[in-house]
Write an enzyme that holds these catalytic residues in place. Structure first.
Site, mmCIF file in Angstrom:
data_model
loop_
_atom_site.group_PDB
_atom_site.id
_atom_site.type_symbol
_atom_site.label_atom_id
_atom_site.label_comp_id
_atom_site.label_asym_id
_atom_site.label_seq_id
_atom_site.Cartn_x
_atom_site.Cartn_y
_atom_site.Cartn_z
ATOM 1 N N CYS A 40 0.825 -1.216 0.000
ATOM 2 C CA CYS A 40 0.000 0.000 0.000
ATOM 3 C C CYS A 40 0.849 1.252 0.000
ATOM 4 O O CYS A 40 0.332 2.351 -0.153
ATOM 5 C CB CYS A 40 -0.957 0.013 1.191
ATOM 6 S SG CYS A 40 -0.193 0.457 2.753
ATOM 7 N N ASP A 42 2.704 2.396 2.580
ATOM 8 C CA ASP A 42 2.985 2.916 3.915
ATOM 9 C C ASP A 42 4.089 2.093 4.571
ATOM 10 O O ASP A 42 3.842 1.009 5.100
ATOM 11 C CB ASP A 42 1.731 2.890 4.797
ATOM 12 C CG ASP A 42 0.762 3.994 4.456
ATOM 13 O OD1 ASP A 42 1.206 5.057 3.992
ATOM 14 O OD2 ASP A 42 -0.449 3.801 4.649
ATOM 15 N N CYS A 65 1.871 8.224 2.699
ATOM 16 C CA CYS A 65 1.019 9.413 2.664
ATOM 17 C C CYS A 65 1.468 10.464 3.683
ATOM 18 O O CYS A 65 2.410 10.268 4.449
ATOM 19 C CB CYS A 65 -0.417 9.002 2.950
ATOM 20 S SG CYS A 65 -0.632 8.325 4.614
ATOM 21 N N CYS A 109 -1.204 4.680 10.532
ATOM 22 C CA CYS A 109 0.106 5.321 10.347
ATOM 23 C C CYS A 109 0.814 5.512 11.688
ATOM 24 O O CYS A 109 2.025 5.286 11.786
ATOM 25 C CB CYS A 109 -0.044 6.648 9.616
ATOM 26 S SG CYS A 109 -0.632 6.439 7.920
#
Length: 160
Positions: A40, A42, A65, A109
């Site tokens: 993804c 991350d 992100c 995150c």
């Protein structure tokens, strides 16, 4: 015209995304670990310089992100000057709070940032764990693993 709704990031998240603190590697770091999923995007790498049980310096690399970059950035700020035990006790909610909050879909995150920190500390000690460091994985460490596994499952299905 896009139908995507922008995420409601706080000013602190946007500030650290644009100008992250402690971005980069520490050559010959005393501790290093990574958490996340390349599937993804991350991924957080944490580097620690440790002197006499105190985190003297902390840096990160992040592929992801704005929330991912901001979480890793604020984590490195929070741990500097702390003992390894104090750093170990930081949890993902504290990192999210330091950022003024994260959208629910971005909470992972801060979980990944703390997961990377705990992996780095655990690797630093190897088999010589101090009394305060649990022998078995903690719920926070398991949560980071579960996040990684979930990301892999979701993105694995999307790629098929």
């Amino acid at each position: 015209m896009s139908t995507r709704v922008p995420l409601p990031y706080t000013p602190k998240v946007l500030e650290l995304f644009k100008e992250p603190k402690n971005l980069g590697k520490i050559e010959d770091a005393d501790a290093f670990a990574q958490a996340g999923s390349p599937a993804c995007g991350d991924v957080i790498s944490i580097y620690l310089r440790i002197r006499e049980g105190i985190i003297e310096d902390a840096k990160f690399e992040s592929y992801g992100c704005a929330a991912n970059i901001a979480a890793a950035s604020v984590l490195t700020e929070v741990v500097k000057g702390k003992s390894l035990e104090e750093a170990w006790n930081i949890d993902w909610q504290q990192i999210a709070d330091e950022l003024g909050g994260l959208p629910p879909v971005k909470k992972h995150c801060s979980i990944l940032a703390v997961g990377a920190l705990r992996r780095a500390i655990r690797r630093y000690f190897g088999d010589n764990l101090p009394e305060w460091l649990p022998k078995d994985l903690t719920s926070v460490e398991r949560q980071a693993l579960e996040e990684e596994e979930m990301i892999e499952r979701i993105y694995g299905k999307l790629r098929r």
